[in-house]
Write a protein that holds these residues in place. Structure first.
Motif, PDB file in Angstrom:
ATOM      1  N   TYR A 122      -2.260  12.862   4.375  1.00  0.00           N
ATOM      2  CA  TYR A 122      -3.101  12.804   3.323  1.00  0.00           C
ATOM      3  C   TYR A 122      -3.179  14.370   2.915  1.00  0.00           C
ATOM      4  CZ  TYR A 122      -3.557   8.009   4.360  1.00  0.00           C
ATOM      5  OH  TYR A 122      -3.381   6.498   4.716  1.00  0.00           O
ATOM      6  N   THR A 164     -10.849   3.409   0.564  1.00  0.00           N
ATOM      7  CA  THR A 164      -9.722   3.059   1.576  1.00  0.00           C
ATOM      8  C   THR A 164      -8.128   3.618   0.564  1.00  0.00           C
ATOM      9  OG1 THR A 164      -9.400   0.791  -0.012  1.00  0.00           O
ATOM     10  CG2 THR A 164     -10.456   0.887   2.194  1.00  0.00           C
ATOM     11  N   VAL A 165      -7.383   3.451   0.942  1.00  0.00           N
ATOM     12  CA  VAL A 165      -5.973   4.231   0.402  1.00  0.00           C
ATOM     13  C   VAL A 165      -5.907   3.028  -0.969  1.00  0.00           C
ATOM     14  CG1 VAL A 165      -3.498   4.340   0.421  1.00  0.00           C
ATOM     15  CG2 VAL A 165      -4.911   4.704   2.739  1.00  0.00           C
ATOM     16  N   ASP A 166      -5.874   1.961  -0.702  1.00  0.00           N
ATOM     17  CA  ASP A 166      -5.782   0.941  -2.113  1.00  0.00           C
ATOM     18  C   ASP A 166      -6.690   1.437  -3.010  1.00  0.00           C
ATOM     19  OD1 ASP A 166      -3.685  -0.484  -0.857  1.00  0.00           O
ATOM     20  OD2 ASP A 166      -5.052  -1.734   0.122  1.00  0.00           O
ATOM     21  N   THR A 219       0.833  -1.174   0.051  1.00  0.00           N
ATOM     22  CA  THR A 219       0.054  -0.087   0.070  1.00  0.00           C
ATOM     23  C   THR A 219       0.848   1.135  -0.007  1.00  0.00           C
ATOM     24  OG1 THR A 219      -1.734  -1.153   1.250  1.00  0.00           O
ATOM     25  CG2 THR A 219      -1.805   1.278   1.150  1.00  0.00           C
ATOM     26  N   GLY A 272     -18.023   1.744   2.752  1.00  0.00           N
ATOM     27  CA  GLY A 272     -16.904   1.187   3.241  1.00  0.00           C
ATOM     28  C   GLY A 272     -15.481   0.907   1.982  1.00  0.00           C
ATOM     29  N   THR A 273     -15.744   1.430   1.038  1.00  0.00           N
ATOM     30  CA  THR A 273     -14.703   1.079   0.094  1.00  0.00           C
ATOM     31  C   THR A 273     -13.956   2.404  -0.112  1.00  0.00           C
ATOM     32  OG1 THR A 273     -16.340   1.968  -1.660  1.00  0.00           O
ATOM     33  CG2 THR A 273     -16.176  -0.515  -1.283  1.00  0.00           C
TER      34      THR A 273
END
Length: 500
Positions: free
Chosen positions: A119, A251-253, A62, A248-249
């Motif tokens: 970030y 994310t950093v990835d 990541t 919930g999607t």
């Protein structure tokens, strides 16, 4: 040789025989690159460091992807940054605003407040660099309007020396970040950018009015349309972010994958637009076809080259003996090897291209660059094997050899790419093509960040070997089509240069 009054700044001062305004831009760029390369040298090490060591404790895959996307977006926003300066702010104000935003980004990262500040800091640095990076180079060129090309080339040579001096920032930022405190290192980068801003403001009177006004300011109708489009885009982005957060999607990835797709899609769409444009002539389309292949070669080169800040930096930290006469050198200092080699070899390559003349075509230079970058990863594969699975630390000379090969490739591709971009650019897109060239770096860095995820499942030896062999084969393939590229680019019509 006497210096004409047109060459002198106020008070009769010159900067190595150039207008004093060049000094203002030189030091602004130097300090901006100081902040950028200083952060770049320690970012991935900070991201993977455990919380007990004040890091974010991020998974290596990541962290590498985030680093790749960050570097990609820095170059990606050069295209809209140039547009904003040309149509709204003017280059001079765009550079100032960009520098302030970059400084605020580094200040945000210097605050030990968790991932949120990191970030936010990266986002501000990306936006600020988009305003500063393309427009400061434009201002250098505009200082020499109406003067001969040799004098302009001399000015850019000095200007790029400032970039290389600034890129030695890991000596200070890396030491503070690794040996004392990560956030102190980030704060040092902020101070560097602040120094650049102060001297830019104080020295702006030497710029002769360059960049004071937009070249093609938006009229009221265009401004209204721009604001509407901007509002719609921001609204769509906000909806997507909220939807991702709710499901919930977010994310950093997921963000790195989305931005990687963006970095690939935009150049594809942009090239499609240029090919279909009625403003591009049939002859220009032929040259544009050749440029697409050079663009792909450049993207592949940067995919390999810019892994120095990620996989190679981590390798230096974990697997290289950094003990120098009883003193443990910070791993981030290995990031200084490349700029030192660039400074050492730049004059030789400038002489070499003059010596070879048209015998060394652009395709040959790009092919050589790909072979060199590939061989560097083959060497990395051998060095990884020598660690016996990470149980033995290898000599620093392995990394010196890797960076030497990459530097030889860089000097064959990077300055040549800048030159060929201006030469093959369709007339209607001449001012935008430099941003297109930066998109090659953006695409390569973004894809490289995702590809780096394969390092863990494949292992270092296989990972470096596969990428290295792939790059070498791509270089060989480019060599096979050198004659076709020369024909498309019109290089075969250039007279051979005889040297005595």
């Amino acid at each position: 040789m006497a210096t004409s009054t047109s060459d002198r700044g106020p008070g009769g001062r010159t900067f190595f025989g150039h207008p004093w305004g060049l000094a203002t831009l030189f030091f602004t760029e130097m300090w901006e690159r100081f902040s950028f390369y200083g952060l770049r040298a320690i970012l991935v090490l900070f991201l993977i460091a455990p919380p007990s060591e004040s890091g974010l404790g991020m998974a290596e895959g990541t962290a590498k992807a985030l680093l790749g996307v960050y570097m990609a977006m820095v170059y990606f926003v050069a295209l809209p940054g140039g547009w904003v300066a040309d149509r709204i702010l003017g280059a001079r104000k765009a550079v100032l605003v960009g520098g302030v935003v970059i400084m605020l980004g580094h200040i945000s990262m210097a605050i030990p407040g968790g991932a949120g500040f990191v970030y936010l800091g990266l986002l501000l640095i990306i936006l600020g660099t988009g305003l500063l990076k393309p427009n400061i180079s434009t201002m250098v060129g505009k200082l020499y309007v109406g003067e001969d090309s040799a004098r302009r080339d001399s000015a850019f040579s000095l200007f790029y020396m400032g970039i290389n001096i600034g890129s030695l920032a890991p000596f200070l930022v890396g030491y503070l970040g690794q040996n004392i405190n990560w956030h102190l290192g980030f704060g040092c980068a902020a101070v560097g950018m602040a120094l650049g801003i102060v001297q830019y403001v104080l020295g702006s009177r030497h710029l002769r009015g360059v960049g004071d006004r937009p070249g093609h300011r938006l009229n009221p109708q265009e401004r209204s349309r721009f604001l509407r489009i901007t509002a719609v885009v921001l609204a769509v982005v906000a909806v997507l972010v909220v939807a991702a957060a709710v499901t919930g999607t977010l994310t950093v990835d997921a963000v790195t994958v989305a931005l990687t797709i963006l970095a690939i899609v935009v150049p594809v769409v942009y090239f499609g637009y240029m090919f279909r444009s009625h403003e591009v002539t049939a002859e220009e389309r032929v040259k544009l076809r050749a440029y697409v292949w050079l663009f792909l070669a450049a993207a592949l080169f940067w995919m390999i080259f810019d892994q120095a800040a990620g996989p190679l930096n981590i390798f230096a930290n974990d697997n290289v003996d950094l003990n120098v006469f009883g003193w443990q050198m910070p791993a981030s200092w290995t990031q200084n090897i490349n700029p030192i080699l660039v400074i050492s070899f730049s004059a030789f390559f400038a002489w070499l291209w003059l010596r070879l003349g048209s015998r060394a075509s652009t395709g040959m230079k790009f092919g050589f660059a790909l072979v060199m970058s590939g061989l560097s990863f083959v060497v990395m594969s051998i060095a990884s094997h020598a660690t016996h699975g990470g149980t033995v630390k290898v000599s620093l000379l392995w990394l010196v050899a890797v960076y030497l090969l990459q530097t030889l490739g860089e000097l064959c591709l990077s300055p040549v790419g800048l030159s060929v971009t201006t030469r093959l650019a369709p007339t209607a897109f001449a001012s935008q093509m430099m941003g297109v060239w930066f998109l090659a770096t953006a695409a390569g860095d973004a894809v490289g960040g995702q590809v780096a995820r394969l390092q863990a499942p494949w292992g270092d030896v296989k990972y470096f070997l596969v990428l290295g062999v792939f790059s070498v084969l791509a270089g060989v393939l480019l060599f096979l089509f050198v004659r076709s590229l020369r024909r498309l680019m019109g290089e075969e019509r250039e007279p051979a240069v005889t040297r005595h």
